[in-house]
Design an enzyme around this catalytic site. Structure first.
Site, mmCIF file in Angstrom:
data_model
loop_
_atom_site.group_PDB
_atom_site.id
_atom_site.type_symbol
_atom_site.label_atom_id
_atom_site.label_comp_id
_atom_site.label_asym_id
_atom_site.label_seq_id
_atom_site.Cartn_x
_atom_site.Cartn_y
_atom_site.Cartn_z
ATOM 1 N N SER A 127 0.853 -1.182 0.000
ATOM 2 C CA SER A 127 0.000 0.000 0.000
ATOM 3 C C SER A 127 0.889 1.232 0.000
ATOM 4 O O SER A 127 2.072 1.165 0.368
ATOM 5 C CB SER A 127 -0.894 -0.001 1.245
ATOM 6 N N TYR A 164 -2.024 -0.813 10.713
ATOM 7 C CA TYR A 164 -2.116 -1.147 9.284
ATOM 8 C C TYR A 164 -0.900 -0.620 8.526
ATOM 9 O O TYR A 164 -0.281 -1.345 7.744
ATOM 10 C CB TYR A 164 -3.397 -0.555 8.699
#
Length: 320
Positions: free
Chosen positions: A196, A209
């Site tokens: 990501s 995360y």
């Protein structure tokens, strides 16, 4: 051989000036070598930004995608199938995996659904044995399974933190570990890690995360270097994918109420990822200018980076 003189009065060592001069000289020579060999690579890299290389042919190859039942994983499976690839869909939700496989088979390719908790090494190892026995070798491994979780650290429960780390990090390690051995035996393969932009740019709204995605980037970088040092660099390719946020789920859309940049669509992101894989791109940022922007930002002091966060990215508005 160079002589090091001991200073008995101070209990220290003195390095010969000649040794210092030669050490500096050898470092300068090595720098010249890096520039000499690196310039052609840099020119080709810049050229390929404007004139992309030809996509490699993968028709008939087998692709295994974790988290392939929904969202980006499903879109990746459909794109690979449209290019003639046979697809193995792995997901904790077997019904979703089977639905994806039904769509894939309509493209006249072989498709297989497996229910696996990819955070469990035992289940991943059993998956590898099953796949190699009943399907055959895996040509492209796409580690896509991941848990998206937005919250500050003090609000994050221990169970949620553990689950995020298990799925987002351990799954990459376990699947790569069990499938890499066969790739090394065959001297061919491609390992893909779906990370990501939060793995390149620390996202304060999702501390655990973002941490897990930084780990994925580090893992992919280490695997890439391992393969190069072991002599597999030209035989087993790697691609680390760092997309901006994708509008795959309502909770992501609901949380990012005021994103400064438009969220990516699933289908377009999947197409860009597959094309990047087929061009053997080692690092693939989506959109590509985000990667450059992050790298430039990191050249400046933290206080300057925080100004960028406040006035350009506007993080304080994301969930307001």
């Amino acid at each position: 051989m160079f002589r090091v003189e001991a200073d008995a009065t101070e209990g220290s060592t003195k390095v010969s000036p000649i040794r210092v001069f030669l050490d500096v000289l050898f470092v300068l020579i090595d720098i010249v070598k890096v520039i000499w060999y690196g310039l052609p690579i840099l020119v080709i890299h810049i050229f390929r930004k404007f004139v992309p290389s030809k996509l490699k042919e993968v028709s008939g190859q087998t692709v295994l995608i974790t988290g392939g039942g929904n969202g980006l994983g499903r879109a990746l499976a459909l794109d690979f199938a449209s290019r003639g690839c046979n697809v193995i869909v792995v997901d904790i939700d077997l019904a979703a995996a089977e639905r994806t496989c039904a769509e894939l088979k309509r493209k006249r390719v072989a498709a297989y659904a497996y229910r696996v908790d990819v955070s469990s090494y035992e289940q991943v190892e059993a998956l590898s044995d099953n796949v190699h026995k009943n399907v055959g070798p895996v040509d492209i491994l796409v580690n896509n399974a991941g848990l998206v979780y937005f919250d500050f650290l003090h609000n994050t429960s221990v169970s949620m933190a553990n689950r995020t780390i298990d799925i987002n990090i351990k799954s990459h390690v376990w699947t790569t570990k069990v499938f890499l051995e066969k790739m090394m035996e065959r001297k061919r393969g491609h390992i893909v890690g779906i990370s990501s932009m939060s793995g390149m740019y620390a996202f304060p709204w999702a501390v655990v995360y973002s941490t897990s995605k930084y780990a994925v980037n580090g893992f992919m970088a280490a695997i890439t270097e391992q393969l190069r040092l072991q002599g597999y660099g030209d035989q087993i390719q790697t691609t680390c994918v760092c997309p901006y946020y994708i509008a795959t789920r309502n909770d992501i859309v609901d949380f990012l109420k005021k994103p400064r940049f438009k969220l990516l669509t699933t289908e377009r992101t999947a197409r860009v990822i597959v094309e990047g894989i087929l061009r053997n791109e080692v690092i693939l940022a989506i959109p590509p200018f985000f990667d450059l922007g992050v790298r430039i930002m990191q050249l400046f002091p933290v206080k300057i980076q925080q100004l960028v966060r406040d006035y350009i990215i506007r993080e304080y508005e994301l969930n307001s």
